[in-house]
Scaffold this active site. Structure first.
Site, mmCIF file in Angstrom:
data_model
loop_
_atom_site.group_PDB
_atom_site.id
_atom_site.type_symbol
_atom_site.label_atom_id
_atom_site.label_comp_id
_atom_site.label_asym_id
_atom_site.label_seq_id
_atom_site.Cartn_x
_atom_site.Cartn_y
_atom_site.Cartn_z
ATOM 1 N N GLU A 98 -14.775 -9.206 39.193
ATOM 2 C CA GLU A 98 -13.405 -9.695 38.993
ATOM 3 C C GLU A 98 -12.699 -9.854 40.332
ATOM 4 O O GLU A 98 -12.990 -9.126 41.282
ATOM 5 C CB GLU A 98 -12.619 -8.703 38.124
ATOM 6 C CG GLU A 98 -12.361 -9.181 36.711
ATOM 7 C CD GLU A 98 -11.361 -10.331 36.602
ATOM 8 O OE1 GLU A 98 -11.443 -11.313 37.370
ATOM 9 O OE2 GLU A 98 -10.496 -10.242 35.728
ATOM 10 N N ASP A 99 -11.789 -10.803 40.378
ATOM 11 C CA ASP A 99 -10.998 -10.986 41.592
ATOM 12 C C ASP A 99 -9.997 -9.845 41.778
ATOM 13 O O ASP A 99 -9.931 -9.238 42.833
ATOM 14 C CB ASP A 99 -10.283 -12.352 41.588
ATOM 15 C CG ASP A 99 -9.523 -12.632 40.289
ATOM 16 O OD1 ASP A 99 -9.564 -11.796 39.346
ATOM 17 O OD2 ASP A 99 -8.884 -13.695 40.201
ATOM 18 N N ASP A 102 -5.288 -5.863 37.529
ATOM 19 C CA ASP A 102 -3.829 -5.784 37.550
ATOM 20 C C ASP A 102 -3.376 -4.874 36.405
ATOM 21 O O ASP A 102 -3.491 -3.658 36.509
ATOM 22 C CB ASP A 102 -3.300 -7.225 37.435
ATOM 23 C CG ASP A 102 -1.816 -7.368 37.679
ATOM 24 O OD1 ASP A 102 -1.300 -6.737 38.588
ATOM 25 O OD2 ASP A 102 -1.162 -8.128 36.937
ATOM 26 N N THR A 106 -7.282 -7.644 30.812
ATOM 27 C CA THR A 106 -8.412 -8.570 30.794
ATOM 28 C C THR A 106 -9.731 -7.814 30.860
ATOM 29 O O THR A 106 -10.622 -8.012 30.017
ATOM 30 C CB THR A 106 -8.325 -9.542 31.996
ATOM 31 O OG1 THR A 106 -7.030 -10.139 32.009
ATOM 32 C CG2 THR A 106 -9.378 -10.627 31.897
ATOM 33 N N LYS A 130 -4.699 -3.500 41.978
ATOM 34 C CA LYS A 130 -3.239 -3.361 42.100
ATOM 35 C C LYS A 130 -2.787 -2.259 41.143
ATOM 36 O O LYS A 130 -2.290 -2.525 40.043
ATOM 37 C CB LYS A 130 -2.593 -4.708 41.729
ATOM 38 C CG LYS A 130 -1.239 -4.965 42.334
ATOM 39 C CD LYS A 130 -0.556 -6.114 41.653
ATOM 40 C CE LYS A 130 -0.897 -7.468 42.225
ATOM 41 N NZ LYS A 130 -0.168 -8.561 41.510
#
Ligand code: IMP
Ligand code: MG
Length: 174
Positions: A98-99, A102, A106, A130
């Site tokens: 995953e990028d 957050d 997801t 994050k």
């Protein structure tokens, strides 16, 4: 284009991705391992392509497209598969790439969907974390950088579909 302040340079990203690739190679070395790297389009695509070139064990890749509601809505936990994997995963050691992690909606949903299909194993690699924004707990097996609660763009991450092509990671100035 709005102003973007460089947060992680190309060099810093390159070094970190190489380090992650080395760790993953060590963990998945051996004939009992059957690595399948899964990326969620589109944000992870740059990270995936750099990461796999730093992994020196046999691997396969596959992609998923999932939709979640806009960042500002409360119903973001509602994640839907738009494009599923092509590969049957039950004989594979999965690594989800995953990028950015957050809220966690997801990834937690994706993990839930994939676990039901009984892969041999399942681990998670996120380039960015994050933590200030977390709503649902997700344990990362590999993590590149922890980032502040700001809007991050570049190196695959977008704002309104733009900025994905920046070679560095930046903070979008408000
Ligand atoms: P989550 O479901 O809230 O953890 O969000 C994960 C997805 O939201 C990521 O895969 C990104 O596509 C997107 N996202 C979250 N934060 C950012 C950001 O700061 N910049 C760009 N995209 C983000
Ligand atoms: Mg994404």
């Amino acid at each position: 284009m709005k102003d973007v302040k460089v947060y992680l340079s190309e060099k810093e990203i390159k070094e970190k991705v190489a380090e992650l690739g080395r760790k993953i190679s060590e963990d998945y070395r051996g004939s009992d391992k059957n690595l399948l790297v899964i990326a969620v389009l589109k944000g992870s695509v740059i990270f995936l392509s750099d990461l796999i070139r730093n992994i020196d064990v046999d691997l396969a890749i596959d992609f998923m497209v999932i939709s979640s509601y806009g960042r500002s809505t409360v119903s973001k936990g509602n994640v839907k598969i738009i494009k599923d994997l092509d590969i049957n995963i039950h004989s594979y050691d999965l690594l989800i790439v995953e990028d950015i992690l957050d809220s966690g909606y997801t990834l937690s949903k994706l993990i839930e969907i994939l676990k039901v299909r009984n892969p041999k194993s399942l681990k998670i690699c996120a380039l960015l974390d994050k933590p200030d924004r977390r709503v649902v707990n997700v344990d990362l097996d590999y993590c590149g950088f922890t980032v502040p609660d700001e809007f991050i763009v570049g190196y695959g991450l977008d704002y309104d579909e733009k900025y994905r092509n920046l070679p560095y990671i930046g903070i979008l100035e408000p």
